[in-house]
Design an enzyme around this catalytic site. Structure first.
Site, mmCIF file in Angstrom:
data_model
loop_
_atom_site.group_PDB
_atom_site.id
_atom_site.type_symbol
_atom_site.label_atom_id
_atom_site.label_comp_id
_atom_site.label_asym_id
_atom_site.label_seq_id
_atom_site.Cartn_x
_atom_site.Cartn_y
_atom_site.Cartn_z
ATOM 1 N N HIS A 131 29.867 32.093 42.306
ATOM 2 C CA HIS A 131 30.356 30.653 42.378
ATOM 3 C C HIS A 131 29.846 29.920 41.463
ATOM 4 O O HIS A 131 29.083 28.978 41.763
ATOM 5 C CB HIS A 131 30.583 30.207 43.685
ATOM 6 N N ASP A 136 32.914 27.379 45.862
ATOM 7 C CA ASP A 136 32.685 27.499 47.204
ATOM 8 C C ASP A 136 32.665 26.265 48.072
ATOM 9 O O ASP A 136 32.958 26.390 49.197
ATOM 10 C CB ASP A 136 31.523 28.608 47.278
ATOM 11 N N HIS A 278 38.666 36.847 12.511
ATOM 12 C CA HIS A 278 38.415 38.154 12.339
ATOM 13 C C HIS A 278 39.175 38.714 11.026
ATOM 14 O O HIS A 278 40.513 38.409 11.022
ATOM 15 C CB HIS A 278 39.093 39.145 13.428
ATOM 16 N N TYR A 334 47.185 24.403 30.279
ATOM 17 C CA TYR A 334 46.909 23.631 31.499
ATOM 18 C C TYR A 334 47.432 22.147 30.788
ATOM 19 O O TYR A 334 47.206 21.688 29.816
ATOM 20 C CB TYR A 334 45.470 23.442 31.874
ATOM 21 N N GLU A 410 23.125 20.423 48.115
ATOM 22 C CA GLU A 410 24.156 20.513 49.327
ATOM 23 C C GLU A 410 24.289 19.129 49.916
ATOM 24 O O GLU A 410 25.134 18.880 50.723
ATOM 25 C CB GLU A 410 23.984 21.641 50.272
#
Ligand SMILES: [Zn+2]
Ligand SMILES: [Zn+2]
Length: 431
Positions: A131, A136, A278, A334, A410
């Protein structure tokens, strides 16, 4: 978990104050009571990360939790997504709150008791799964919000829809056309929703801080492919070639003028990056073709249209002037993460109330992208950043997202629970 629910019920029974400040106090106290549980959930998800569209364990835990809270739960939405619906005691709008559940193919280097040991074969390479974007924490925070708001169900002026989506980071499988938020929208999750909120933890913003930006906040992403077709020749006889390497080089340089000469950069930035070239196999052979790939980042549809047009004009005309041809393909990935200005303005006082005015920061446009943008194309939405860096940390040097050292403090999570809960409650109250 049951114990936690009983504790919370007791907490509510002692909270008789009603009205806005009473609700806010209730949200604050409940969020604090849930903090330890949220951290525990997050550590469990952290230790068991799952890649996009494979989040079955995570989704199972989420669905069981939402069911325990008495919600109407739908599983298997957009492959592994979970939707929970909480109908408030009073009529009102439907507000959605979203979390993403997927992890990344990154090998964790942090020395944590709940460090990820999961490995996988990704694109033919053995790698860890981690994560490394903090999803998470998003899942754990939204599970906390779900528990908090379920405890206030009778007082809610509307419906809250909890969206746990898979595959925000995209999929490696090029044959799949739709995933994550896009697929969720295609499956109709936004049809009955009036507004949507979401957050992203940020490892380089101090815990306790919320960042926001009205209007375009994160970029739209388009994938660019250019194939330059020339004529092959011996490297010692270039006059008989149409050299795609020289032509490709001129195109790369030409593309640099789009942002510097065509985009009105005083209004909003843009990015055109060639990430790979490339062509050729040997020092004395001029090849027939050169392939280039890159990424385009924009913040409005008019800017996007302009840049796409200029890429084609520059690429095709430089190629033509060399007698070569350029095949250009641009794939929209997106859209822009666009925070509805009215919604943002009406929710800003709420963020300031929750975090304290000094801890709510306006951020610069982010050149990264978010598939939350697909929900915002359907209905007004607000996407904020939540601080996850230790307060004494340095945002310049703190490990960034998607890296093996990505780390979250946290102590920032509880603010996320409070902010999302308060946004939902006050949105329903105000609309
Ligand atoms: Zn990410
Ligand atoms: Zn992310």
């Amino acid at each position: 978990m049951e114990k936690a629910i009983i504790t919370l019920s007791l907490l509510f029974m002692t909270t008789f104050a009603r009205g806005q400040s009473g609700m806010q106090e209730q949200i604050n106290q409940t969020a604090l009571a849930l903090e330890e549980q949220v951290i525990e959930w997050r550590r469990d998800f952290h230790q068991h990360p799952e890649l996009g569209n494979e989040e079955t364990r995570t989704a199972g835990i989420v669905a069981a939790h939402l069911r325990d809270l008495g919600m109407e739960v739908t599983e298997g939405v957009a492959v592994t997504g979970v939707i929970g619906v909480l109908k408030g005691g009073k009529p009102g709008p439907t507000v959605a709150i979203r979390a993403d559940m997927d992890a990344l193919p990154v090998t964790e280097r942090n020395d944590l008791p709940f460090k990820s040991q999961v490995t996988t074969n990704y694109n033919g390479q053995e790698t860890g799964v981690m994560h490394a974007c903090g999803h998470d924490s998003h899942v754990a925070i939204l599970m906390g919000v779900a528990e908090l708001l379920a405890g206030m169900q009778d007082e809610l002026n509307g419906t809250v829809k909890f969206i746990f989506q898979p595959a925000e980071e995209g999929l490696e499988d090029k044959t799949v056309e739709s995933w994550g938020a896009k697929q969720m929208v295609e499956e109709g999750v936004m049809e009955d929703v009036d507004a949507i909120f979401g957050l992203h933890i940020n490892s380089q913003t101090p815990a306790g801080v919320i960042k926001y930006k009205p209007g375009p906040s994160m970029a739209a992403v388009d994938n660019l492919e250019i194939l330059v077709k020339g004529r092959q020749a011996h490297g010692a006889y270039p006059w008989s070639s149409i050299d795609p390497i020289v032509t490709a080089s001129q195109i790369v340089m030409g593309l640099q003028t789009i942002v510097s000469r065509n985009v009105k950069i005083i209004e909003i930035p843009a990015i055109v990056t060639i990430g790979a070239i490339h062509g050729g196999v040997r020092h004395n052979i001029i090849p027939e073709e050169v392939e280039m790939i890159g990424t385009i980042r924009t913040y409005s549809e008019s800017q996007q249209t302009l840049i796409h047009r200029r890429i084609r004009e520059i690429g095709e005309n430089i190629a033509e002037s060399a007698g070569a041809a350029a095949e250009i393909s641009i794939k929209k990935m997106y859209p822009v993460t666009h925070n509805d200005p009215d919604l943002t303005a009406s929710m800003l006082p709420i963020l300031e109330k929750v975090a304290g005015k000094a801890n709510v920061w306006l951020h610069d446009p982010v050149t990264g992208a978010e598939d939350f943008s697909f929900y915002q194309k359907e209905k007004p939405g607000l996407f904020i950043f939540l601080g996850g860096m230790p307060p004494e940390g340095d945002s310049e040097t703190a490990p960034s997202h998607h890296t093996p050292d990505f780390y979250l403090d946290e102590s920032g999570f509880v603010l996320g629970v409070r902010a999302l809960s308060q946004l939902a409650v006050d949105y329903m109250e105000l609309n």
